[in-house]
Design a protein around this motif. Structure first.
Motif, PDB file in Angstrom:
ATOM      1  N   SER A 133      -5.674 -52.735  14.228  1.00 46.59           N
ATOM      2  CA  SER A 133      -5.395 -54.105  14.645  1.00 46.59           C
ATOM      3  C   SER A 133      -4.650 -54.176  15.973  1.00 46.59           C
ATOM      4  CB  SER A 133      -4.569 -54.830  13.563  1.00 46.59           C
ATOM      5  OG  SER A 133      -3.302 -54.229  13.416  1.00 46.59           O
ATOM      6  N   MET A 134      -3.853 -53.127  16.285  1.00 43.40           N
ATOM      7  CA  MET A 134      -3.097 -53.118  17.539  1.00 43.40           C
ATOM      8  C   MET A 134      -3.798 -52.353  18.652  1.00 43.40           C
ATOM      9  SD  MET A 134       0.883 -52.770  16.266  1.00 43.40           S
ATOM     10  CE  MET A 134       0.633 -51.340  15.227  1.00 43.40           C
ATOM     11  N   ARG A 257      -3.396 -64.193  11.842  1.00 40.98           N
ATOM     12  CA  ARG A 257      -3.561 -64.281  13.293  1.00 40.98           C
ATOM     13  C   ARG A 257      -4.719 -65.225  13.621  1.00 40.98           C
ATOM     14  NH1 ARG A 257      -3.878 -58.290  15.663  1.00 40.98           N
ATOM     15  NH2 ARG A 257      -5.844 -58.420  14.519  1.00 40.98           N
ATOM     16  N   ILE A 259      -6.896 -65.001  15.834  1.00 41.44           N
ATOM     17  CA  ILE A 259      -8.137 -64.320  16.183  1.00 41.44           C
ATOM     18  C   ILE A 259      -8.872 -63.784  14.959  1.00 41.44           C
ATOM     19  CG2 ILE A 259      -7.271 -63.662  18.449  1.00 41.44           C
ATOM     20  CD1 ILE A 259      -6.902 -60.812  17.338  1.00 41.44           C
ATOM     21  N   ASP A 260      -8.217 -63.752  13.795  1.00 44.95           N
ATOM     22  CA  ASP A 260      -8.826 -63.191  12.584  1.00 44.95           C
ATOM     23  C   ASP A 260      -9.545 -64.302  11.815  1.00 44.95           C
ATOM     24  OD1 ASP A 260      -7.819 -60.696  13.201  1.00 44.95           O
ATOM     25  OD2 ASP A 260      -5.982 -60.978  12.039  1.00 44.95           O
ATOM     26  N   ASP A 278       2.061 -70.677  15.897  1.00 52.39           N
ATOM     27  CA  ASP A 278       2.876 -70.166  17.003  1.00 52.39           C
ATOM     28  C   ASP A 278       2.657 -70.975  18.275  1.00 52.39           C
ATOM     29  OD1 ASP A 278       4.544 -68.049  16.253  1.00 52.39           O
ATOM     30  OD2 ASP A 278       2.880 -66.635  16.213  1.00 52.39           O
ATOM     31  N   LEU A 283       2.741 -65.604  23.577  1.00 51.97           N
ATOM     32  CA  LEU A 283       1.919 -64.634  24.308  1.00 51.97           C
ATOM     33  C   LEU A 283       2.740 -63.909  25.374  1.00 51.97           C
ATOM     34  CD1 LEU A 283      -1.317 -66.781  24.780  1.00 51.97           C
ATOM     35  CD2 LEU A 283      -0.904 -64.996  23.076  1.00 51.97           C
ATOM     36  N   GLN A 287       2.617 -60.843  21.882  1.00 54.95           N
ATOM     37  CA  GLN A 287       2.270 -60.982  20.477  1.00 54.95           C
ATOM     38  C   GLN A 287       1.080 -61.931  20.332  1.00 54.95           C
ATOM     39  OE1 GLN A 287       5.484 -61.927  17.805  1.00 54.95           O
ATOM     40  NE2 GLN A 287       6.986 -60.793  19.011  1.00 54.95           N
ATOM     41  N   ARG A 288       0.310 -61.703  19.272  1.00 50.68           N
ATOM     42  CA  ARG A 288      -0.807 -62.593  18.973  1.00 50.68           C
ATOM     43  C   ARG A 288      -0.276 -63.879  18.346  1.00 50.68           C
ATOM     44  NH1 ARG A 288      -5.749 -60.689  21.120  1.00 50.68           N
ATOM     45  NH2 ARG A 288      -5.968 -58.466  20.708  1.00 50.68           N
ATOM     46  N   ARG A 289      -0.909 -65.001  18.656  1.00 48.11           N
ATOM     47  CA  ARG A 289      -0.532 -66.251  18.009  1.00 48.11           C
ATOM     48  C   ARG A 289      -0.974 -66.226  16.543  1.00 48.11           C
ATOM     49  NH1 ARG A 289      -2.284 -71.475  21.143  1.00 48.11           N
ATOM     50  NH2 ARG A 289      -0.764 -72.383  19.687  1.00 48.11           N
ATOM     51  N   LYS A 290      -0.138 -66.780  15.666  1.00 51.40           N
ATOM     52  CA  LYS A 290      -0.387 -66.726  14.232  1.00 51.40           C
ATOM     53  C   LYS A 290      -0.241 -68.110  13.606  1.00 51.40           C
ATOM     54  CE  LYS A 290       2.943 -63.824  13.950  1.00 51.40           C
ATOM     55  NZ  LYS A 290       3.095 -63.618  15.402  1.00 51.40           N
ATOM     56  N   ALA A 322      -1.399 -59.625  10.097  1.00 50.14           N
ATOM     57  CA  ALA A 322      -0.583 -59.068  11.163  1.00 50.14           C
ATOM     58  C   ALA A 322       0.837 -58.974  10.685  1.00 50.14           C
ATOM     59  CB  ALA A 322      -0.657 -59.945  12.395  1.00 50.14           C
TER      60      ALA A 322
END
Length: 322
Positions: A133-134, A257, A259-260, A278, A283, A287-290, A322
């Motif tokens: 994932s990272m 997340r 994107i998921d 978020d 960003l 960090q990814r927005r969740k 995440a």
């Protein structure tokens, strides 16, 4: 300056004054290895001598005698190395006996609390998932395994306030590729972490921050070759079933997340709604927005909720937080 707390408690058998009591040791350094912040470093140290199963009923404290004696009803893997209240002992017994079974189209799965013998394969599964994932290089996976193992060991120390569940999968004989009609041995298919209250909550939770007094589901992942079978769905259902037994609060929170899309669709089908997202400024912290999502559990969950599992299997390509 780092803060360190130490507590020491022991019980000695008066009939065996020369015995050498065994002790359990657990530590945290830091509390959450996956989330880094500029906060003061905290470490905790707890030491508790394991009570003897033959200890005398006489004791200077009646409550201590009750708690010590109750440990004999628990398996070794569920002893926390510290004295617990009667309520905590009852919850540990619930965790010890918890099991969730489900038949799937391609096999069967069952979920239970992680035991010491499950630690290494669970660490490997989580490290691979975090690395994927990272987008980390393969060489970094060994470092992740070290951090994950420290984290899981700490979580075992706070049972019954938090717990890691593991799911196992067994293929049907007709689904085996060799066609010999013999089903494969069960294998670890996925894992999920459940926090029940404030004492089991992470010290540095991801944003948006969920209420610490409410149950929280996180770190859910399914082994890559076993995805698209509904395993992630039933890990979530098992978590909800356990929360119904362990917590008086029925508001369950989790993160997803943005994107998921596949896990997000699964959570929506399960009844979770977005309560907060978020800010785009997150960003700037790399960090990814969740989304923070929440679901109110029904008063009784004796049977899994009905859902079009074919649709879930078609959409769900992974199920990790995440």
């Amino acid at each position: 300056m780092a803060a360190v707390s130490i507590s020491l408690a022991f019980s000695v058998d008066p009939q065996r004054p020369n015995q050498t009591p065994a002790f359990a040791f657990s530590s945290s350094f830091p509390r959450n290895p996956f989330l880094f912040s500029g906060k003061s470093l905290r470490a905790s140290l707890r030491i508790a001598f394991s009570p003897s199963s033959h200890s005398s009923s006489s004791s200077s404290s009646a409550s201590t005698t009750t708690e010590t004696g109750s440990y004999t009803f628990l398996e070794d893997s569920f002893r926390t190395g510290r004295f617990l209240s009667n309520e905590e002992l009852e919850k540990l017994k619930t965790l010890e006996g918890f099991a969730y079974f489900q038949e799937l189209e391609s096999g069967s799965m069952w979920v239970r609390v992680m035991r010491p013998e499950d630690m290494d394969p669970t660490v490997k599964l989580l490290a691979e998932s975090f690395s994927e994932s990272m987008l980390l290089p393969t060489g970094y996976e060994s470092v992740l395994r070290f951090l994950v193992k420290q984290y899981l060991s700490e979580k075992r120390g706070v049972m019954p306030h938090a717990v890691t569940l593991v799911g196992f999968f067994r293929r049907r004989p007709e689904a085996c590729s060799d066609g010999d009609g013999v089903g494969e041995a069960e294998e670890l298919a996925g894992t999920v972490e459940v926090c029940f209250d404030r004492r089991g909550a992470n010290a540095s939770p991801p944003s948006p921050i969920p209420p610490k007094d409410s149950p929280y589901v996180c770190n859910m992942t399914v082994k890559k070759p076993l995805r698209r079978r509904g395993i992630g769905w039933h890990l979530l259902k098992a978590s909800e079933e356990l929360i119904s037994q362990m917590s008086s609060s029925k508001d369950v929170y989790l993160h997803c997340r943005m994107i998921d899309s596949a896990p997000f669709n699964m959570y929506r089908k399960a009844g979770y709604e977005v309560v907060k997202t978020d800010n785009i400024l997150i960003l700037l912290m790399l960090q990814r927005r969740k989304h923070l999502m929440c679901k109110k559990l029904p008063l009784c969950t004796d049977s899994p909720e009905s859902v079009d599992m074919v649709a879930v299997d078609n959409e769900l390509s992974s199920s990790s937080n995440a």
